[in-house]
Enzyme design. Structure first.
Site: not given
Length: 254
Positions: A61-63, A148
């Site tokens: 999800a982040e990168s 998120y």
């Protein structure tokens, strides 16, 4: 740096030459190894007792597993660590996949502990900060944070495919990867000492050393007291010489 060999002790205590590094060979490769992302996630999960799927879901999800990713806010690396957070976690290079994943896993483990294992609250704190979780008494009413939490949870439950990529890990970063030459040498000399001295010998040495230190301190104290006494005595005699000196008395009489 070049080395020929590192010595070890065999079971009988006899020194033997262990060709840890061949003659004339650069041993830098022995201090580094490569590890896949999957391996790094596995190590991080085991080290910090965090479900591996959770770590991988956060990274996705982040990168999307990109080591060089940088957000508009300045978050860095696979787990998108803010520079200040990275420093607090002991991460010296946030773009290093190993350090970044270890740091991010350490952080999420702290959040899980803080919220008694509540994954949703831990994820909300990872995204929006624990202050906002405390302020709103749960997941903050931010669309980004709510999306998120749902996104990471979906990745975690649906399974994540990690890119087949490997990265170099130095011994300084991954202590389990390789033992440095210095550590091998330290172990070698420790083995020698264990062959020469027993624990009782060590205790006797400490006792003797303590007594020597105490004796030296006592000697210093005695010398200082003697110097003070000598100074007082010398002052007294100087006064007596002045008192009975005709020249001095004549000057004083004037």
């Amino acid at each position: 740096m070049k080395v020929n060999a590192i010595q070890n002790l065999d079971a009988t205590g006899t020194q033997t030459a262990a060709s840890a590094v061949g003659q004339g060979e650069d041993f830098s490769s022995y201090l580094q190894t490569t590890a896949s992302l999957e391996d790094i996630f596995t190590e991080a999960a085991n080290k910090y007792n965090v479900p591996k799927n959770l770590i991988k879901a956060i990274a996705k999800a982040e990168s999307d597993f990109r080591p060089n990713a940088t957000s508009g806010a300045g978050a860095q690396g696979i787990m998108q660590l803010m520079p200040a957070t990275a420093r607090e976690l002991g991460v010296t290079d946030a773009y290093d996949p190993y350090q970044n994943i270890m740091g991010g896993t350490k952080y999420i483990s702290q959040m899980l502990e803080k919220y008694d294992g509540n994954v949703s609250l831990a994820l909300a704190a990872y995204n929006a900060g624990s202050n906002n979780v405390a302020k709103y008494g749960g997941i903050p009413p931010f669309k980004e944070t709510q999306n998120y939490v749902a996104k990471v949870t979906g990745f975690m439950n649906g399974g994540i495919e990690v890119p087949n990529a490997s990265y170099t890990i130095s011994a300084a970063e991954g202590g389990r990867v390789n033992t440095s030459v210095q550590e091998v040498e330290d172990s070698y000399y420790q083995s020698i000492l264990e062959q020469l001295f027993s624990y009782e010998d060590y205790l006797q040495f400490i006792d003797l050393y303590t007594k020597i230190q105490e004796a030296q301190q006592e000697k210093i104290k005695e010398d200082q007291e003697k110097q003070e006494q000598d100074s007082q005595t010398n002052s007294y005699y100087a006064y007596q010489e002045l008192r009975y000196s005709p020249v001095a008395m004549s000057l004083l009489g004037q």
